[in-house]
Design a protein around this motif. Structure first.
Motif, PDB file in Angstrom:
ATOM      1  N   ILE A  34       0.853  -1.190   0.000  1.00 13.50           N
ATOM      2  CA  ILE A  34       0.000   0.000   0.000  1.00 13.50           C
ATOM      3  C   ILE A  34       0.889   1.241   0.000  1.00 13.50           C
ATOM      4  O   ILE A  34       1.657   1.483   0.936  1.00 13.50           O
ATOM      5  CB  ILE A  34      -0.938   0.001   1.225  1.00 13.50           C
ATOM      6  N   GLY A  35       0.776   2.029  -1.056  1.00 13.48           N
ATOM      7  CA  GLY A  35       1.650   3.177  -1.225  1.00 13.48           C
ATOM      8  C   GLY A  35       1.292   4.370  -0.367  1.00 13.48           C
ATOM      9  O   GLY A  35       2.157   5.146   0.039  1.00 13.48           O
ATOM     10  N   ARG A  59       5.155   0.160  10.278  1.00 14.69           N
ATOM     11  CA  ARG A  59       6.287  -0.139   9.402  1.00 14.69           C
ATOM     12  C   ARG A  59       6.747   1.073   8.599  1.00 14.69           C
ATOM     13  O   ARG A  59       7.942   1.311   8.439  1.00 14.69           O
ATOM     14  CB  ARG A  59       5.916  -1.278   8.455  1.00 14.69           C
ATOM     15  N   HIS A  60       5.798   1.815   8.049  1.00 13.01           N
ATOM     16  CA  HIS A  60       6.146   2.991   7.235  1.00 13.01           C
ATOM     17  C   HIS A  60       5.353   4.211   7.711  1.00 13.01           C
ATOM     18  O   HIS A  60       4.442   4.663   7.006  1.00 13.01           O
ATOM     19  CB  HIS A  60       5.821   2.738   5.762  1.00 13.01           C
ATOM     20  N   ARG A  63       4.462   6.856   5.243  1.00 10.06           N
ATOM     21  CA  ARG A  63       3.478   6.600   4.189  1.00 10.06           C
ATOM     22  C   ARG A  63       2.056   6.611   4.746  1.00 10.06           C
ATOM     23  O   ARG A  63       1.110   6.220   4.050  1.00 10.06           O
ATOM     24  CB  ARG A  63       3.739   5.255   3.481  1.00 10.06           C
ATOM     25  N   THR A 130      -1.136   2.607  -4.863  1.00 13.96           N
ATOM     26  CA  THR A 130      -2.233   1.951  -4.173  1.00 13.96           C
ATOM     27  C   THR A 130      -2.546   2.805  -2.949  1.00 13.96           C
ATOM     28  O   THR A 130      -1.648   3.217  -2.218  1.00 13.96           O
ATOM     29  CB  THR A 130      -1.846   0.536  -3.729  1.00 13.96           C
ATOM     30  N   GLN A 163       2.389  -2.337   6.011  1.00 12.07           N
ATOM     31  CA  GLN A 163       2.252  -1.523   4.789  1.00 12.07           C
ATOM     32  C   GLN A 163       1.722  -2.373   3.631  1.00 12.07           C
ATOM     33  O   GLN A 163       1.995  -2.100   2.463  1.00 12.07           O
ATOM     34  CB  GLN A 163       3.591  -0.856   4.407  1.00 12.07           C
TER      35      GLN A 163
ATOM     36  N   LEU B 203       8.662  -7.370   1.127  1.00 10.30           N
ATOM     37  CA  LEU B 203       8.145  -6.011   1.338  1.00 10.30           C
ATOM     38  C   LEU B 203       9.214  -4.971   0.992  1.00 10.30           C
ATOM     39  O   LEU B 203       8.943  -3.969   0.333  1.00 10.30           O
ATOM     40  CB  LEU B 203       7.681  -5.838   2.793  1.00 10.30           C
ATOM     41  N   LEU B 210       9.193   0.754  -6.362  1.00  5.80           N
ATOM     42  CA  LEU B 210       8.075   1.677  -6.584  1.00  5.80           C
ATOM     43  C   LEU B 210       8.607   3.067  -6.906  1.00  5.80           C
ATOM     44  O   LEU B 210       9.255   3.690  -6.063  1.00  5.80           O
ATOM     45  CB  LEU B 210       7.178   1.732  -5.340  1.00  5.80           C
ATOM     46  N   TYR B 212       7.429   5.996  -6.952  1.00  9.30           N
ATOM     47  CA  TYR B 212       7.070   7.136  -6.097  1.00  9.30           C
ATOM     48  C   TYR B 212       7.719   7.052  -4.715  1.00  9.30           C
ATOM     49  O   TYR B 212       7.600   7.987  -3.929  1.00  9.30           O
ATOM     50  CB  TYR B 212       5.553   7.294  -5.999  1.00  9.30           C
ATOM     51  N   LEU B 213       8.394   5.937  -4.416  1.00  8.26           N
ATOM     52  CA  LEU B 213       9.130   5.862  -3.150  1.00  8.26           C
ATOM     53  C   LEU B 213      10.615   6.125  -3.360  1.00  8.26           C
ATOM     54  O   LEU B 213      11.395   6.124  -2.411  1.00  8.26           O
ATOM     55  CB  LEU B 213       8.933   4.491  -2.494  1.00  8.26           C
TER      56      LEU B 213
END
Lengths: 491, 219
Positions: A34-35, A59-60, A63, A130, A163, B203, B210, B212-213
């Protein structure tokens, strides 16, 4: 997939799904990265409690982005809130965000607002992401060519912890819309018309790709209205392929890429659109020019009709929809065969994640300007965010509304679902720019809701009854504010 | 009335037994299952009392969830598109806390279905005719014992010993449940968190590809 590998052909949905696949899970579902994770005060507290119980971290945290929207009062937002439960929910969110290092766009920050309004306006929502949020209207973000969907609280816990989510892949239905919408017809009318045609469960198992000349002509805010209500048609996500309109909207926003990264981003975003070789599981077609301002008469968003039509009779209703129609006649106290235009209303609400953006307020103000709310009608405007409120005030829309007899409120979800003090009383009937006309939705167990566009709500407020906004626009010579005028003879 | 003694779903779920309650109607949304005012909470405790609160108030004791003979029911039988609307997990949480452990219906809204699965509550599909037959049988004999079997995908109804409704004795209907969710429930792997966390390396690998990351340098 290796870094730099060209994306596979197919639909945008396929490409984004493939890119975000983490692993296959034992049960046969896919682990999807999941972005962007958006959280708010209603569906996150139990998820954080579960993290603490399990001894897990976030975790993030970079984000995940939080705001407060559902429970905030729209008259005074001074703390502590008068409602101790609302205060406890916001305080809990503040503590959770602080404990886990999550950015919270709180009241008075200049960036607070409805979660589906602020993420796009901050440039957080971008093509190819996402996006998940514990709110069904997360489908809104599909307007940017993101794959965005609502989740429950257990899944909020999973995204915080990992995430990622366990998901099944959807089929894709292309909803192709030809032609141009008439003056006085908006994205809200378009989506109510689509849901009316395909049904509230027609989209179950599908993502809706909205495409065609009428969709390409929509502004980003109109695309958000459209995708917002995909879920009301049963489709967990709806999206529009990213194009020049998307990029123009994003450029310069605080969280959008800039400099050299901007050029690379646009190149990548452009590559995501469904290609000419894309294969869809299903396709349906509509003609935008044939759509009238649309109003719901019943208790699901699928029970909609053109403002110039009558409440359908049982004979005009599909046999398997008749029990629901009969329930709706009773609950709404409407007579089958009676015209919807002219039906008196009590309350007029302009706002929500569906229609609480600047262009929505401009469209409503164009109707309200120089006119006055009918006697006995309570009419109020709730901007979707602090940024929307500031932009509207900068061009004097608050004054237009106030002079016309509307109340101008602070941002929040408000009477869309009435978790704050804004609600219907008893059997009051509302003209509402929100997304759901379910029984009891607007805070009274017997309250009634007519869904329509913001301009149509303004027209209802002025006349005190359901009215065809086109007659008022013709008189004022106004058009939909951010879409090119189309010839009156179109279609 | 809830069943406070019944433990929440845990581990492998092969069957759900008990009695059943039918709530009729298409497109019953999550606002009706749990009205928004009850979402003003920071825990799910207490939601069991509020299941269908407004529908029950409107029916003034005549709602199936208020019938004395349905107290303690574990299987809910519904019609089409049950659980549409809001993503609020408060809806399945309230049903679970009232005592429901399995939902049988003609069809379900997707988010509701996933929320139930995450709690270990199977949503099983039946045909329109079978849903009506099952609901009629439950109404005729509310004390009948119901067995929902995930292995064989059947629901059977056996008349209560003191029931005159012999017509429902031994009746059984086929159920549909996608293979993935079925295996997850049967194996006790319906709670995804630990599975998701097990893939730390994947992960990381996903995040670095990605664009955008990575400031779009991975394009």
């Amino acid at each position: 997939m290796e870094t730099g590998t060209p994306l596979s052909a197919g639909t945008l949905y396929d490409k984004v799904w493939t890119l975000h696949q983490v692993a296959e899970l034992p049960g046969g579902s896919t682990q999807l990265f999941i972005g962007l994770h958006l959280i708010h005060e209603v569906t996150s507290p139990q998820a954080f409690a579960a993290l603490r119980d399990l001894g897990l971290g976030v975790r993030h945290p970079e984000r995940t982005v939080a705001t407060v929207d559902h429970i905030v009062p729209t008259t005074s937002q001074a703390r502590p809130f008068a409602d101790p439960l609302a205060e406890e929910m916001l305080a809990t969110l503040e503590r959770n965000c602080s404990d886990y290092g999550i950015t919270l766009h709180g009241l008075g920050s200049g960036r607070q607002g409805i979660v589906h309004v602020i993420a796009p306006e901050l440039g957080l929502t971008q093509p190819g992401m996402t996006v998940a949020c514990g709110d069904s209207h997360t489908s809104t973000h599909g307007a940017f060519g993101a794959i965005a969907f609502g989740i429950g609280t257990s899944q909020v816990r999973d995204v915080l912890a990992s995430q990622s989510l366990a998901m099944g892949k959807l089929k894709v239905r292309r909803v192709w819309v030809d032609g141009a919408m008439q003056n006085g017809v908006y994205a809200k009318d378009l989506v109510l018309h689509i849901i009316r045609s395909l049904g509230v469960k027609g989209g179950v198992g599908y993502a809706y790709e909205f495409a065609g000349p009428a969709i390409a002509a929509l502004s980003m805010e109109e695309r958000m209205t459209l995708c917002n209500m995909a879920i009301e048609g049963g489709a967990r996500c709806g999206y529009v392929n990213p194009d020049a309109t998307t990029f123009a909207y994003l450029q310069g926003r605080p969280c959008a890429p800039s400099g050299e990264a901007w050029e690379r981003a646009v190149a990548w975003w452009s590559s995501l659109a469904s290609g000419p070789d894309a294969v869809f599981d299903d396709e349906v077609r509509f003609d935008a020019a044939a759509i009238a301002p649309t109003v719901t008469w019943g208790i699901t968003p699928g029970q909609g009709i053109g403002v110039d039509e009558a409440v359908p009779t049982l004979e005009q209703t599909e046999p398997d929809e008749r029990p629901l129609a009969q329930e709706a006649y009773r609950y709404m106290d409407l007579t089958p065969g009676a015209p919807i235009a002219g039906l008196p209303v009590d309350v007029c609400f302009i706002g929500s994640c569906t229609n609480g953006r600047l262009s929505d307020l401009q469209a409503a103000a164009a109707v309200a300007k120089g006119r006055h709310v009918a006697p006995g009608i309570k009419a109020f405007v709730v901007p979707g965010s602090e940024q929307v409120a500031a932009a509207a005030e900068a061009e004097g829309l608050d004054r237009v509304f106030r002079e016309a007899g509307f109340e101008w409120r602070e941002p929040g979800c408000s009477m869309c679902l009435a978790m704050n003090p804004d609600r219907l009383e008893g059997r009051q009937i509302s003209a509402s720019s929100s997304n759901r006309n379910f029984k009891g939705r607007q805070g009274s167990a017997s309250g009634r809701t007519l869904l329509m566009s913001p301009a149509m709500v303004a027209a209802a407020a002025i006349s005190g009854r359901v009215s065809d906004v086109r007659t008022l626009l013709d008189a004022a010579g106004a058009t939909a504010p951010d879409r090119a005028p189309v010839p009156a003879a179109a279609g | 009335m809830t069943s406070p003694s019944a433990p929440f779903p845990f581990g492998a779920i092969a069957s759900v037994v008990g009695t059943a309650v039918a709530v009729r109607g298409d497109d019953i949304d999550t606002d009706r299952i749990i009205p928004a005012r009850f979402l003003k909470c920071v825990t799910f405790d207490g939601l069991g009392e509020q299941a269908f609160a407004d529908d029950r108030a409107e029916l003034n004791g005549a709602h199936p969830f208020d019938h004395p003979e349905h107290q303690g029911a574990t299987v809910l039988v519904v019609n089409r598109n049950f659980g549409c609307g809001s993503s609020r997990e408060h809806a399945p949480q309230s049903l679970m806390r009232w005592g429901i452990r399995a939902v049988i219906g003609e069809s379900f809204a997707e988010i509701f279905y996933g929320n139930c699965l995450a709690l270990g509550i199977p949503c099983l599909s039946v045909s329109h005719a079978d849903a009506l037959a099952l609901q009629a049988a439950i109404q005729a004999d509310p004390a009948a014992s119901v067995v929902v079997e995930l292995e064989t995908l059947r629901v059977s109804l056996n008349a209560a010993a003191d029931s005159a409704a012999v017509g429902s004795a031994g009746a059984s209907w086929p159920l549909t449940l996608a293979d993935g969710p079925r295996r997850m429930l049967l194996s006790g792997q319906w709670d995804a968190t630990s599975q998701l966390l097990a893939h730390d390396g994947q992960l990381r690998a996903t995040a670095v590809r990605l664009p955008y990351l990575t400031a779009f340098s991975a394009v």
